[in-house]
Scaffold this active site. Sequence first.
Site, PDB file in Angstrom:
ATOM      1  CG  HIS A  55      11.487  -7.071  -2.658  1.00 41.64           C
ATOM      2  ND1 HIS A  55      11.813  -8.047  -3.575  1.00 41.64           N
ATOM      3  CD2 HIS A  55      10.385  -6.465  -3.151  1.00 41.64           C
ATOM      4  CE1 HIS A  55      10.953  -8.024  -4.581  1.00 41.64           C
ATOM      5  NE2 HIS A  55      10.060  -7.073  -4.347  1.00 41.64           N
ATOM      6  CG  HIS A  57       6.847  -5.816  -2.873  1.00 41.89           C
ATOM      7  ND1 HIS A  57       7.460  -5.165  -3.919  1.00 41.89           N
ATOM      8  CD2 HIS A  57       6.408  -4.843  -2.032  1.00 41.89           C
ATOM      9  CE1 HIS A  57       7.404  -3.857  -3.713  1.00 41.89           C
ATOM     10  NE2 HIS A  57       6.776  -3.641  -2.571  1.00 41.89           N
ATOM     11  CG  ASP A  59       5.318  -9.937  -6.198  1.00 46.64           C
ATOM     12  OD1 ASP A  59       5.537  -9.151  -5.256  1.00 46.64           O
ATOM     13  OD2 ASP A  59       5.804  -9.785  -7.341  1.00 46.64           O
ATOM     14  CG  HIS A  60       9.266 -10.962  -4.655  1.00 48.68           C
ATOM     15  ND1 HIS A  60      10.229 -11.230  -5.601  1.00 48.68           N
ATOM     16  CD2 HIS A  60       8.410 -10.075  -5.222  1.00 48.68           C
ATOM     17  CE1 HIS A  60       9.974 -10.518  -6.698  1.00 48.68           C
ATOM     18  NE2 HIS A  60       8.878  -9.810  -6.483  1.00 48.68           N
ATOM     19  CG  HIS A 113      11.096  -2.702  -6.108  1.00 50.74           C
ATOM     20  ND1 HIS A 113      10.103  -2.319  -6.986  1.00 50.74           N
ATOM     21  CD2 HIS A 113      10.667  -3.867  -5.545  1.00 50.74           C
ATOM     22  CE1 HIS A 113       9.123  -3.219  -6.943  1.00 50.74           C
ATOM     23  NE2 HIS A 113       9.441  -4.155  -6.077  1.00 50.74           N
ATOM     24  CG  ASP A 132      10.503  -7.255  -8.081  1.00 48.62           C
ATOM     25  OD1 ASP A 132      10.853  -8.266  -8.721  1.00 48.62           O
ATOM     26  OD2 ASP A 132       9.385  -7.134  -7.552  1.00 48.62           O
ATOM     27  CG  HIS A 170       8.175  -9.762 -11.713  1.00 49.73           C
ATOM     28  ND1 HIS A 170       6.878 -10.147 -11.431  1.00 49.73           N
ATOM     29  CD2 HIS A 170       8.653  -9.194 -10.587  1.00 49.73           C
ATOM     30  CE1 HIS A 170       6.594  -9.828 -10.174  1.00 49.73           C
ATOM     31  NE2 HIS A 170       7.660  -9.241  -9.630  1.00 49.73           N
TER      32      HIS A 170
HETATM   33 FE    FE Z   1       7.772  -8.454  -7.612  1.00 44.42          FE
HETATM   34 ZN    ZN Z   2       8.575  -6.178  -5.687  1.00 47.58          ZN
END
Ligand code: FE
Ligand code: ZN
Length: 254
Positions: A55, A57, A59-60, A113, A132, A170
Amino acid sequence: MLQIECLPLLQDNYAWLLFEPRSGTSGVVDPAEAEPVLVRLRELGRSLDLILCTHHHQDHVGGNQELKKATGCRVVGPARDAARIPGLDMGVAEGHSLPFGATHARIIETPGHTRGHIAYWFEQAQALFCADTLFALGCGRLFEGDAATMQRSLAKLRALPDDTRVYCGHEYTLGNARFALTVDPDNAALRERVRQIEALRARGEPTVPSQLGEEKRTNPFLRWDDPGIRRRLGLETADDAAVLGEIRARKDRF
Ligand code: FE
Ligand code: ZN
């Protein structure tokens, strides 16, 4: 076969290095940043063929562009979110089979999400990369979908075999465990699992991957139809999405 290595990134993110030895195919799932991935690949003497994105985001996908520049790899991600995946070369959708050397991954769309979130299921390797959407003892926040959407996504993952290993995005497990006990306190399997998680975290060890069968028995976000949880929430006759929504709302306030 598929070799899988954990790469902890940022505060609590997990990226996953993949290697299929017969073909020498090398990949990484959700590289939040590039440098630690490049360092590890150098140590292993590997190149990089593929980035697998779940996805959009940061942080990915934060490492996508730099990894692509450094290695010439290709970027795979959700077709439904093509515009938000940096460097995307190949969009994939529900039911697609993604070749990975001598093996392949099945694409499962798991919106909730984010609206484009996907999971990669390597059936032969019994490995699910679900980022996530489904966490060990938890699920992702509903940023771009409602409870019904997330419940349908989680139901698809719950339908996979019990011996599937769950590689989530995570290390949130300890916090998830404390919350899970508030909605499912009489679940003996959950209480035993929480003890194991506390021991792992006390030693600084990862709790991921988990096993899907154990998630089905202990993760409240996969247990919307459990009579004990429904009774505790006062939702004995509610529909599945309403139960999942209430558990998610309580976790948001926890
Ligand atoms: Fe994340
Ligand atoms: Zn995420």
